[in-house]
Write a protein that holds these residues in place. Structure first.
Motif, PDB file in Angstrom:
ATOM      1  N   SER A  50      26.162  60.331 -78.240  1.00  0.00           N
ATOM      2  CA  SER A  50      25.685  60.893 -79.454  1.00  0.00           C
ATOM      3  C   SER A  50      26.163  60.258 -80.710  1.00  0.00           C
ATOM      4  N   VAL A  51      26.838  59.263 -80.761  1.00  0.00           N
ATOM      5  CA  VAL A  51      27.515  58.585 -81.802  1.00  0.00           C
ATOM      6  C   VAL A  51      26.815  57.139 -81.972  1.00  0.00           C
ATOM      7  N   THR A  95      26.825  60.750 -86.131  1.00  0.00           N
ATOM      8  CA  THR A  95      26.957  61.637 -85.000  1.00  0.00           C
ATOM      9  C   THR A  95      25.538  62.499 -84.931  1.00  0.00           C
ATOM     10  N   VAL A  99      30.905  67.088 -83.181  1.00  0.00           N
ATOM     11  CA  VAL A  99      32.045  66.446 -82.350  1.00  0.00           C
ATOM     12  C   VAL A  99      33.231  66.495 -83.060  1.00  0.00           C
ATOM     13  N   LYS A 150      26.706  67.580 -86.880  1.00  0.00           N
ATOM     14  CA  LYS A 150      25.532  66.962 -86.560  1.00  0.00           C
ATOM     15  C   LYS A 150      24.943  66.285 -87.944  1.00  0.00           C
TER      16      LYS A 150
END
Length: 583
Positions: A50-51, A95, A99, A150
């Protein structure tokens, strides 16, 4: 003969210094022969995808596995090429989900050896996290945790170099200068000095010999190691920079500055060898002997609570004299402020927050002034004359502190915790509810209470290490500050999906909440950073502006056209609000 001896000593000294320097450089080069350190960006398993790494300047991103694993987390690895001087690195990541990453500063892995890398000037999203040199190795890394939402981008900047052995930072040019002057003096006056030394040795007493030896040592030892730091955390100030020797520009290109000698003395007095150690020793002795340690900036009360000297002003006769002398001036200014708000269609509420020194009486220790009746009476008269119903939650905070399940204020900082701030929120919302009956008043059930040793960023999201105010106030060191830092309660809104936060970091933060009513402009000193994560969720839109006491203005309020404006001032800053009342 004596001149030749002094000349030989000088040559030998140069040889020793030069050899030592080469040894240090070779030692450092051999110790880190692979020339690498590591920077790691770690997340729980299966979340690295996700990064995205947008850029990595000054570091080599290792795109292919194997990734390193730290504390059970998978880590992106950035390899750092280390040199004898500091190199800059800037990494930008984005991201796609919420997180909480951990970044790790590490040295290279080498079997059987502990290899260190020096790091300094670590910035996260433009905010400094540490500036002084921090040393890390593979077995003893530096770790730092923060939060990302996000779509957020994290900008990480720091400097790194090879860790040099002890003695590498000695200011050899100063020692060489001392040696050169000594050799030339011996060359010119060697005979006379020899006669003097011979007579002293033959006839002098032991005390006289010891005095002269100590005197000459005092001349050389302070110059043996120059402090290279830019700031002194212990004193909370910048150290004097190296003065320019030559003039430039139209005032005399290349001429020697007449003031060089004076400013060289200032520079040397700030940076000579042993100065920092003497300051630390003084504080250590004072803490050992104290009932309460007192410095020009702060003192330690009971249970390790640190209180700022500047926040004792509410009981200071001089401060109360200033308030009484200028009472009519403040009346006029607050009346003008009330009229300005009315002209712009804004309902204004003014929170005068008592400093924690006026709430935590049982933590102050014996002999500390506690009576704030003079200030309380002054504020009551000010409200009667101006028609402003000041929110002054002193009584509520005192009662809360006596029966609280969590600390209402930080031990090592002058702010209230978010738990303590919730009591101020309740008092404030009682006033707002009278004018806006439909506004929702939140309770603790609307939040998840999280205990953390960190402190929330001024931007409203993310975390940083607990404030080092206690170090800046010259009463504790870093380790003692950290021991005071845990745990403190923080409030996390239970419906983050209903809220959108936009920040112009760190002074302006905008909140949009689908469950709220009306619009808010929250303006004040740094205490707004604790109130905003609670108060903002009662409103549909809210803007938080953090101002400096001496320079804060209200020029951004009217263009925002809020229904409600909340001003927050400490009870001890009235003598610094002249700029605020000008605009």
């Amino acid at each position: 003969m004596k001149s030749r001896v002094f000349f030989a000593i000088f040559i030998a000294f140069i040889a020793i210094v030069g050899g030592r320097r080469l040894y240090l450089m070779n030692n450092a080069a051999e110790a880190l022969s692979d020339r690498n350190g590591d920077f790691l960006f770690c997340l729980p398993k299966n979340r690295l995808h996700s990064v995205k790494v947008l850029s990595a300047d000054g570091a080599s991103f290792k795109k292919n596995p194997p990734y390193r694993v730290v504390d059970g987390n998978d880590c992106l690895r950035f390899s750092l090429k280390t040199n004898l001087t500091y190199s800059k690195t800037r990494i930008v990541l984005e991201t796609e989900r919420n997180v909480s990453p951990t970044v790790v500063f590490s040295g290279p892995k080498k079997k059987g050896r502990r290899l260190n890398v020096d790091f300094r000037n670590f910035y996260l999203d433009g905010e400094r996290e540490f500036d002084g040199k921090q040393t890390a190795s593979y077995v003893d890394p530096l770790k730092y945790r923060f939060s990302m939402k996000k779509g957020d981008k994290a900008v990480i900047e720091f400097e790194h170099r090879r860790h040099l052995p002890a003695g590498s930072d000695i200011c050899w040019w100063v020692l060489l200068t001392v040696a050169a002057v000594g050799a030339m003096t011996g060359w010119r006056f060697g005979g006379a000095f020899g006669v003097f030394a011979g007579r002293l040795a033959a006839r002098g007493k032991t005390g006289e010999l010891a005095f002269l030896i100590a005197l000459f040592a005092m001349l050389c030892v302070p110059a043996s190691h120059i402090d290279r730091r830019e700031e002194s955390k212990l004193e909370n100030r910048r150290l004097v920079a190296w003065p320019e020797l030559l003039l430039s520009g139209r005032y005399g290109q290349g001429a020697v500055k007449p003031s060089f000698g004076k400013y060289f003395e200032f520079w040397f007095n700030d940076r000579f060898f042993g100065r920092l150690q003497m300051l630390q020793m003084r504080h250590a002795i004072a803490k050992t002997l104290r009932f309460r340690l007192k410095t020009p900036k702060a003192y330690i009360g009971r249970d390790g609570y640190i209180f700022r000297q500047s926040d004792m002003k509410a009981t200071d006769p001089e401060y109360l004299g200033f308030l009484n002398k200028h009472f009519s001036w403040f009346v006029g200014k607050f009346i003008n402020l009330r009229k300005w708000a009315k002209r712009n269609g804004i309902k204004m509420y003014v929170v005068i927050l008592p400093v924690k020194e006026n709430v935590l009486f049982d933590k102050l220790g014996r002999g500390a002034p506690r009576d704030t009746a003079g200030f309380d009476d002054w504020l009551k008269r000010l409200g009667q004359r101006t028609g402003i119903d000041f929110v002054y939650p002193k009584r509520e905070l005192i009662e809360a502190a006596a029966h609280a399940k969590y600390p209402v204020a930080y031990k090592n900082d002058h702010h209230y915790t978010e738990y303590g701030t919730f009591f101020t929120y309740r008092v404030l919302m009682e006033r707002i509810k009278r004018d806006f009956p439909d506004i929702p008043v939140l309770t603790e059930n609307d939040f998840n209470v999280v205990l953390r040793p960190d402190i929330r960023n001024a931007g409203g999201d993310g975390w940083k290490q607990m404030t080092r105010s206690c170090v800046a106030l010259m009463v504790m060191n870093d380790d003692e500050c950290v021991r005071l830092a845990a745990p403190y309660p923080f409030y996390e809104y239970k419906r983050p999906d209903r809220v959108e936060i936009t920040k112009s970091y760190p002074d302006f933060v905008r909140y949009e909440n689908k469950d709220g009513k009306h619009s808010l402009y929250l303006l004040g000193t740094s205490h707004v950073n604790q109130l905003a994560p609670i108060l903002a969720y009662s409103f549909e839109t809210a803007v938080k502006e953090t101002g400096n006491t001496e320079t804060m203005t209200k020029k951004s309020v009217a263009p925002a056209k809020p229904d409600v404006m909340v001003l927050i001032f400490q009870s001890t800053v009235f003598d610094d609000l002249k700029v605020f009342f000008k605009d």
